[in-house]
Motif scaffolding. Structure first.
Motif: not given
Length: 130
Positions: A13-21, A23-33, A91-97
């Motif tokens: 639904k929201n690419i910025d929110r999904s990228l934050a999850f 990339v920033d939390l799980l550690g995947l690397e953004l290659r193309v946007r 993830l818990l500290d970040a408020g993830v479900d």
């Protein structure tokens, strides 16, 4: 001849929110946007081998629904970590479900520890430690 598993695609639904999850939390690397011709936004994330493709439709998207037992479909995405307990605490500290906190895996021949959470769109994510 098969060379390997390439990528799986998800709708967000929201690419910025999904990228934050992812990339920033799980550690995947953004290659193309990029934005494509119809206004949708597209991103490819490297998961240390296979990629995760995200499409954010310009028209919006509904929250994901779980695939019922007995119904064909993708049930969850699984990511392998050095320590399930460490990523769980991040993830818990970040408020993830959180769906299920870390525990010993039932299928010990494949994984040592597992935990489950949901991404920002409700997609089930399995965290494993081999």
């Amino acid at each position: 001849m098969l060379k390997g598993f390439e990528h799986v695609g998800i709708t967000v639904k929201n690419i910025d929110r999904s990228l934050a999850f992812y990339v920033d939390l799980l550690g995947l690397e953004l290659r193309v946007r990029r934005r494509v011709f119809n206004g949708d936004e597209l991103a490819f994330l490297d998961a240390k081998g296979p990629m995760l493709e995200m499409v954010c439709p310009a028209t919006g998207a509904l929250t994901a629904e779980d695939v019922a037992i007995g119904r064909a479909g993708v049930r969850h995405l699984t990511f392998n970590f050095d320590s399930v307990d460490e990523i769980y605490n991040i993830l818990l500290d970040a408020g993830v479900d959180i769906v299920e906190p870390p525990r010993d895996a039932h299928n010990r021949d494949i994984a040592r520890r597992v935990a489950f959470c949901r991404d920002p769109d409700g997609i089930m994510i399995e965290l494993i430690e081999r």
